[in-house]
Design a protein around this motif. Structure first.
Motif, short mmCIF file in Angstrom:
data_model
loop_
_atom_site.label_atom_id
_atom_site.label_comp_id
_atom_site.label_asym_id
_atom_site.label_seq_id
_atom_site.Cartn_x
_atom_site.Cartn_y
_atom_site.Cartn_z
N ALA A 2 33.18 28.78 2.40
CA ALA A 2 33.66 30.15 2.39
C ALA A 2 33.84 30.64 3.83
O ALA A 2 33.20 30.14 4.74
CB ALA A 2 32.68 31.05 1.66
N THR A 3 34.71 31.63 4.02
CA THR A 3 34.88 32.31 5.30
C THR A 3 34.78 33.81 5.02
O THR A 3 35.79 34.48 4.80
CB THR A 3 36.23 31.95 5.95
N PRO A 4 33.56 34.34 5.00
CA PRO A 4 33.37 35.75 4.64
C PRO A 4 34.07 36.70 5.61
O PRO A 4 34.02 36.51 6.82
CB PRO A 4 31.85 35.93 4.71
N PRO A 5 34.71 37.76 5.09
CA PRO A 5 35.35 38.76 5.95
C PRO A 5 34.32 39.72 6.55
O PRO A 5 33.22 39.89 6.03
CB PRO A 5 36.29 39.50 5.00
N ASN A 6 34.69 40.36 7.64
CA ASN A 6 33.82 41.29 8.34
C ASN A 6 33.59 42.53 7.47
O ASN A 6 34.53 43.15 7.00
CB ASN A 6 34.47 41.69 9.67
N ALA A 7 32.31 42.90 7.29
CA ALA A 7 31.99 44.09 6.52
C ALA A 7 31.78 45.31 7.42
O ALA A 7 32.22 46.40 7.09
CB ALA A 7 30.75 43.85 5.67
N PHE A 55 27.52 34.44 -6.80
CA PHE A 55 26.59 35.07 -5.87
C PHE A 55 27.36 35.70 -4.72
O PHE A 55 28.59 35.57 -4.64
CB PHE A 55 25.59 34.03 -5.33
N ILE A 56 26.66 36.38 -3.85
CA ILE A 56 27.24 36.93 -2.63
C ILE A 56 26.67 36.15 -1.45
O ILE A 56 25.45 35.97 -1.37
CB ILE A 56 26.90 38.42 -2.47
N ILE A 57 27.54 35.68 -0.58
CA ILE A 57 27.09 35.00 0.63
C ILE A 57 27.35 35.91 1.82
O ILE A 57 28.34 36.65 1.83
CB ILE A 57 27.77 33.63 0.81
N SER A 58 26.45 35.87 2.81
CA SER A 58 26.63 36.72 3.99
C SER A 58 26.29 35.95 5.25
O SER A 58 25.51 35.02 5.25
CB SER A 58 25.76 37.97 3.90
N VAL A 59 26.93 36.37 6.34
CA VAL A 59 26.62 35.92 7.69
C VAL A 59 26.23 37.18 8.44
O VAL A 59 26.98 38.16 8.43
CB VAL A 59 27.83 35.23 8.36
N GLN A 60 25.05 37.16 9.08
CA GLN A 60 24.54 38.37 9.72
C GLN A 60 24.12 38.09 11.16
O GLN A 60 23.72 36.98 11.48
CB GLN A 60 23.32 38.88 8.96
#
Length: 80
Positions: A2-7, A55-60
């Motif tokens: 995945a490549t999560p977008p900026n929140a 699920f939800i994946i995040s990068v923080q």
């Protein structure tokens, strides 16, 4: 993958839907493969709201250095 977008500049998030639903919520593990910049900040990967269907994946980043950086995250779900 995945490549999560900026929140919000501190976190990137993405909903992931499993190709096939599990009988019970699986264990999900995520790891950053690579950032788009040569200097990657201190980051963590999280998995949230794991269900049988996704699920939800995040990068923080605690210091907010992910605003313009794209991260590829590998993940695996283990269960039945």
């Amino acid at each position: 993958m995945a490549t999560p977008p900026n929140a919000n500049g501190y976190i990137r998030m993405q909903d992931i839907v499993f190709k096939k639903a599990f009988s019970n919520p699986p264990i999900v593990i995520g790891s950053v493969r690579k950032g788009s910049e040569s200097r990657d900040p201190w980051i963590t990967v999280g998995t949230y709201k794991v269900t049988t269907s996704g699920f939800i994946i995040s990068v923080q980043s605690p210091n907010g250095d992910i605003g313009s950086t794209q991260y590829t995250v590998d993940w695996i779900a283990i269960g039945n």
